[in-house]
Motif scaffolding. Structure first.
Motif, short mmCIF file in Angstrom:
data_model
loop_
_atom_site.label_atom_id
_atom_site.label_comp_id
_atom_site.label_asym_id
_atom_site.label_seq_id
_atom_site.Cartn_x
_atom_site.Cartn_y
_atom_site.Cartn_z
N THR A 1 124.83 36.85 -72.42
CA THR A 1 126.18 37.41 -72.50
C THR A 1 126.63 37.37 -73.95
O THR A 1 126.10 36.60 -74.77
CB THR A 1 127.14 36.61 -71.61
N GLU A 2 127.60 38.17 -74.26
CA GLU A 2 128.08 38.25 -75.64
C GLU A 2 128.61 36.90 -76.10
O GLU A 2 129.35 36.23 -75.39
CB GLU A 2 129.20 39.29 -75.72
N GLY A 3 128.14 36.47 -77.26
CA GLY A 3 128.58 35.20 -77.82
C GLY A 3 127.72 34.01 -77.43
O GLY A 3 127.83 32.94 -78.02
N SER A 4 126.83 34.16 -76.45
CA SER A 4 125.96 33.04 -76.08
C SER A 4 124.63 33.16 -76.81
O SER A 4 124.18 34.26 -77.12
CB SER A 4 125.73 33.02 -74.56
N PRO A 5 124.01 32.02 -77.13
CA PRO A 5 122.73 32.08 -77.84
C PRO A 5 121.63 32.65 -76.94
O PRO A 5 121.69 32.53 -75.73
CB PRO A 5 122.44 30.62 -78.19
N SER A 6 120.62 33.26 -77.55
CA SER A 6 119.51 33.78 -76.76
C SER A 6 118.70 32.62 -76.21
O SER A 6 118.74 31.51 -76.73
CB SER A 6 118.63 34.70 -77.61
#
Length: 168
Positions: A125-130
């Motif tokens: 999700t946007e803003g979470s680390p891969s």
């Protein structure tokens, strides 16, 4: 003079008894076959016949393998040992220190295959680390195949610890 016939119920009983006498040997024989089959099966289970592990008589050792990519850790990457000559192998997932410990590895020469961790089925999700660090995903294709990997190890050797670094 009138002929006397046995009553119908007597006739039926007699026929039933004749059929029963004819069938008893077959039923007994069938039951005996099942009993013999059961005893043979029990002997195999108790004696361990067919329950042995292939190549269990081979000497085995524990090994510890560390793999890095240009000196950087590869936690979550998968490591596989492949012995094409014997068909044996093993593997595991590299821990936070980029190391995996493998128990009971049969002695022999193995190709060392390094795979990136399985991809996360859901996109981040946007803003979470891969899910995986970029250096893990950049493992060159040559290290991902037993036929092309330049990494090999032989067990037993003077050491039970092996370190490999995948260059840039």
């Amino acid at each position: 003079m009138r002929t006397q016939f046995p009553a119908r119920s007597t006739c039926r009983k007699q026929k039933a008894m004749e059929i029963q006498q004819l069938m008893i040997p077959h039923v007994h024989q069938f039951g005996m076959r099942l009993t013999i089959l059961g005893v043979i099966s029990l002997v195999f289970v108790v004696s361990g016949c067919g329950a042995s592990v292939p190549h269990s008589d081979k000497p085995r050792s524990a090994v510890q393998v560390t793999v890095t990519r240009n000196g950087q850790l590869l936690p979550g990457a998968e490591l596989n040992l492949v012995n094409d000559a014997t068909g044996e192998g093993g593997g595991g997932v590299l821990n936070a220190e980029s190391t995996v410990e493998l128990e009971h590895v049969a002695h022999g020469t193995y190709q060392v295959v390094v795979l990136p961790p399985p991809a996360d089925p859901l996109p981040p999700t946007e803003g979470s680390p891969s899910a995986a660090a970029p250096n893990i995903l950049k493992i060159p294709a040559s290290y991902r195949s037993a036929k092309t990997t330049p990494f090999h190890l032989t067990i037993p050797s003077e050491t039970s610890e092996y370190t490999f670094d995948i260059p840039e």
